[in-house]
Design an enzyme around this catalytic site. Sequence first.
Site, PDB file in Angstrom:
ATOM      1  CE  LYS A 278      56.329   3.693  -5.392  1.00 22.83           C
ATOM      2  NZ  LYS A 278      56.896   4.634  -4.462  1.00 22.83           N
TER       3      LYS A 278
ATOM      4  CE  LYS B  16      59.034   6.769 -11.193  1.00 22.30           C
ATOM      5  NZ  LYS B  16      58.696   7.493 -10.005  1.00 22.30           N
TER       6      LYS B  16
ATOM      7  CE  LYS C  40      62.714   4.543  -3.263  1.00 27.45           C
ATOM      8  NZ  LYS C  40      62.008   5.784  -3.510  1.00 27.45           N
TER       9      LYS C  40
END
Length: 332
Positions: A112, A195, A198
Amino acid sequence: RPRVLSGIQPTAGSFHLGNYLGAVRQWVALQESHDAFYMVVDLHAITVPQDPVELRSNTRLAAAQLLAAGLDPERCTLFVQSHVPEHAQLGWIMNCLTGFGEASRMTQFKDKSAKQGADRATVGLFTYPVLQVADILLYQANEVPVGEDQRQHIELTRDLAERFNGRFGETFTVPSPYILKETAKIYDLQDPAVKMSKSASTPKGLINLLDEPKATAKKVRSAVTDTDTVIRFDAEKKPGVSNLLSIYSTLTGTAVTDLEQKYEGKGYGALKTDLAEVMVEFVTPFRTRTQEYLDDPETLDSILAKGAEKARTVAAETLAQTYDRMGLLPAK
Ligand code: AQP
């Protein structure tokens, strides 16, 4: 009854199919057999910038979706993380027990922060897994129903629980991950190597449960498969088809082998058309129920208030014990 705890972020409005199949679906089942605590983790959401108005409405929206998915406030404790201040308090304690190198090894942070750029990633994002440790340990959870992407954080939770218990005496239950093999990782419909997520998925590869059912059906029908024609589960060689089979199997309760038989000799088109229908049948009532809860914010808020009260009773006891074991001077 053994205890379970899990949480979901109130970001991005709608839950996606990965959230539902990987986690929320298990939450609904486990409330029957376990003493279940489920929360909307707004403190985790603010580890990346949030618009205040949207955060508040997304928090209610997340709770509404959890109820629409089948959580029953009579059978589980449903609450908002920030309503229970003990999370932040135990989070600090856990920060003081976590090695800097240990936290630096968390792959989700690496991914991230790489996406955001090192200068923009916050310290909060860095210690996110440690707050998650506190979330779980506060409730002395035996099991934590999550998707595969959370396994490393549950490992950290186990390590810290054992470390604390070893240093200060038996205090925390050491939890286990509860990850179902079939739905541990739902993949992007356009790129079955990654995967469904969002933030990383392309819009066409991401099934948001609250989207127009017609748009969802279209996404399913245009899912990426492969150049072969056989409908067979083989995650390595046929990741796209296998992903569709897992989703189909879980949503309908049909074994994958039965689906393989059903579609023997048929093309991918038939599988996708049928799955699109299954999906529409699932999301249509889900959207309606979510809207019903949103239309009655007073009831929703009162469910969350009752949940927070129940959660605080447990959390406060664990925190008091933790402070005591560590030698923090009690206030007279
Ligand atoms: N693709 C997935 N397959 C199976 N389980 C999944 N989960 C998420 N994606 C999948 C599980 O959903 C639960 C709640 O997730 P969260 O609220 O923590 O959101 P997240 O993990 O941040 O969701 P995303 O979409 O994966 O977000 P980004 O893109 O920000 O990383 C968790 O139990 C999770 O395992």
